[in-house]
Design a protein around this motif. Structure first.
Motif, mmCIF file in Angstrom:
data_model
loop_
_atom_site.group_PDB
_atom_site.id
_atom_site.type_symbol
_atom_site.label_atom_id
_atom_site.label_comp_id
_atom_site.label_asym_id
_atom_site.label_seq_id
_atom_site.Cartn_x
_atom_site.Cartn_y
_atom_site.Cartn_z
ATOM 1 N N SER B 87 0.842 -1.196 0.000
ATOM 2 C CA SER B 87 0.000 0.000 0.000
ATOM 3 C C SER B 87 0.875 1.243 0.000
ATOM 4 O O SER B 87 1.715 1.439 0.889
ATOM 5 N N ALA B 88 0.675 2.085 -0.999
ATOM 6 C CA ALA B 88 1.518 3.269 -1.170
ATOM 7 C C ALA B 88 1.008 4.046 -2.370
ATOM 8 O O ALA B 88 0.105 3.602 -3.075
ATOM 9 N N VAL B 89 1.630 5.201 -2.586
ATOM 10 C CA VAL B 89 1.424 5.918 -3.844
ATOM 11 C C VAL B 89 2.615 5.600 -4.728
ATOM 12 O O VAL B 89 3.768 5.666 -4.277
ATOM 13 N N TYR B 90 2.343 5.242 -5.957
ATOM 14 C CA TYR B 90 3.401 4.887 -6.895
ATOM 15 C C TYR B 90 3.459 5.936 -8.005
ATOM 16 O O TYR B 90 2.442 6.285 -8.599
ATOM 17 N N PHE B 91 4.677 6.405 -8.247
ATOM 18 C CA PHE B 91 4.888 7.425 -9.273
ATOM 19 C C PHE B 91 5.731 6.870 -10.405
ATOM 20 O O PHE B 91 6.728 6.160 -10.178
ATOM 21 N N CYS B 92 5.348 7.231 -11.599
ATOM 22 C CA CYS B 92 6.126 6.953 -12.799
ATOM 23 C C CYS B 92 6.765 8.277 -13.224
ATOM 24 O O CYS B 92 6.153 9.352 -13.079
ATOM 25 N N ALA B 93 8.001 8.224 -13.723
ATOM 26 C CA ALA B 93 8.698 9.454 -14.105
ATOM 27 C C ALA B 93 9.512 9.221 -15.364
ATOM 28 O O ALA B 93 9.907 8.089 -15.679
ATOM 29 N N THR B 110 -0.389 6.958 -8.561
ATOM 30 C CA THR B 110 -1.514 6.062 -8.349
ATOM 31 C C THR B 110 -1.474 5.581 -6.906
ATOM 32 O O THR B 110 -0.467 5.019 -6.469
ATOM 33 N N LYS B 111 -2.555 5.827 -6.189
ATOM 34 C CA LYS B 111 -2.628 5.361 -4.802
ATOM 35 C C LYS B 111 -3.127 3.931 -4.796
ATOM 36 O O LYS B 111 -4.220 3.649 -5.294
ATOM 37 N N LEU B 112 -2.313 3.043 -4.273
ATOM 38 C CA LEU B 112 -2.658 1.631 -4.218
ATOM 39 C C LEU B 112 -3.009 1.259 -2.791
ATOM 40 O O LEU B 112 -2.219 1.463 -1.867
ATOM 41 N N ILE B 113 -4.202 0.707 -2.640
ATOM 42 C CA ILE B 113 -4.661 0.264 -1.324
ATOM 43 C C ILE B 113 -4.824 -1.238 -1.369
ATOM 44 O O ILE B 113 -5.578 -1.764 -2.202
ATOM 45 N N ILE B 114 -4.116 -1.920 -0.497
ATOM 46 C CA ILE B 114 -4.215 -3.364 -0.406
ATOM 47 C C ILE B 114 -4.959 -3.687 0.888
ATOM 48 O O ILE B 114 -4.483 -3.410 1.993
#
Lengths: 119, 116
Positions: B87-93, B110-114
């Motif tokens: 669970s985290a926010v994932y950034f692409c750059a 993208t905020k990922l909630i597990i």
């Protein structure tokens, strides 16, 4: 990867005052970057700070408001001047990691951030 | 100008499900680099992977895998058998060259909630 520390980790400041954020790296790095991240938002680059040259500021950020110092290859400071509540944000410094030689990776490694609240 | 689009604002899955985070980019450069970063609730940004424009091989690291397709300008990230710790926010750059320097162009995240 480099180990990066930032001071302070958080602060609450009065409007009109200034805060200087320090960024210390455990190895010599050429390029350092200062970012701002508002809550729930992506990263916004404030400026790029190369040792021995003036910082390069992005559109919307000016030196009078965000003066940066880069006295050596392991240290930089960002000052947020004449603060207003709109400056409340997380401020992050990052450095470009390198391999054992001079080969560039373009990977950026980040400090833990400074959470600034302006009242 | 360079652009990175992460169309998924938030994704919520149950633990052990597989999940794919999308990243679509625009660039006029022939040489460029793409990155994924993770920002857990603690706030610190963690570098996950770098991919250069000449290497389209997929990358696998444990439960993480990345699919880079130049034909569709995408660099998607899949987590297999997700765990609550993902669970985290994932950034692409994406790199953008600026004279002799560069900067990273960031997606919105993208905020990922597990969920357990």
């Amino acid at each position: 990867s480099a180990v990066i520390s930032q001071k302070p980790s958080r602060d609450i400041c009065q409007r009109g005052t200034s805060l200087t954020i320090q960024c210390q790296v455990d190895s010599q790095v050429t390029m350092m970057f200062w970012y701002r991240q508002q809550p729930g938002q992506s990263l916004t680059l404030i400026a790029t700070a190369n040792q021995g040259s003036e910082a390069t500021y992005e559109s919307g950020f000016v030196i009078d408001k965000f003066p940066i110092s880069r006295p050596n290859l392991t240290f930089s400071t960002l000052t947020v001047s004449n603060m207003s509540p709109e400056d409340s944000s997380i401020y992050l410094c990052s450095v470009e990691g390198r391999t054992g030689g001079s080969h560039r990776t373009y990977e950026q490694y980040f400090g833990p951030g400074t959470r600034l609240t302006v009242t | 100008a360079q652009k990175v689009t992460q169309a998924q604002t938030e994704i919520s899955v149950v633990e052990k499900e597989d999940v794919t985070l999308d990243c679509v980019y625009e660039t006029r450069d022939t040489t460029y680099y793409l990155f994924w970063y993770k920002q857990p609730p603690s706030g610190e940004l963690v570098f996950l992977i770098r991919r250069n424009s000449f290497d389209e091989q997929n990358e696998i690291s444990g439960r993480y895998s990345w699919n880079f397709q130049k034909s569709t300008s995408s660099f998607n990230f899949t987590i297999t058998a997700s765990q609550v710790v993902d669970s985290a926010v994932y950034f692409c750059a994406l790199t953008q060259w600026m004279d002799s320097n560069y900067q990273l162009i960031w997606g919105a995240g993208t905020k990922l909630i597990i969920k357990p």
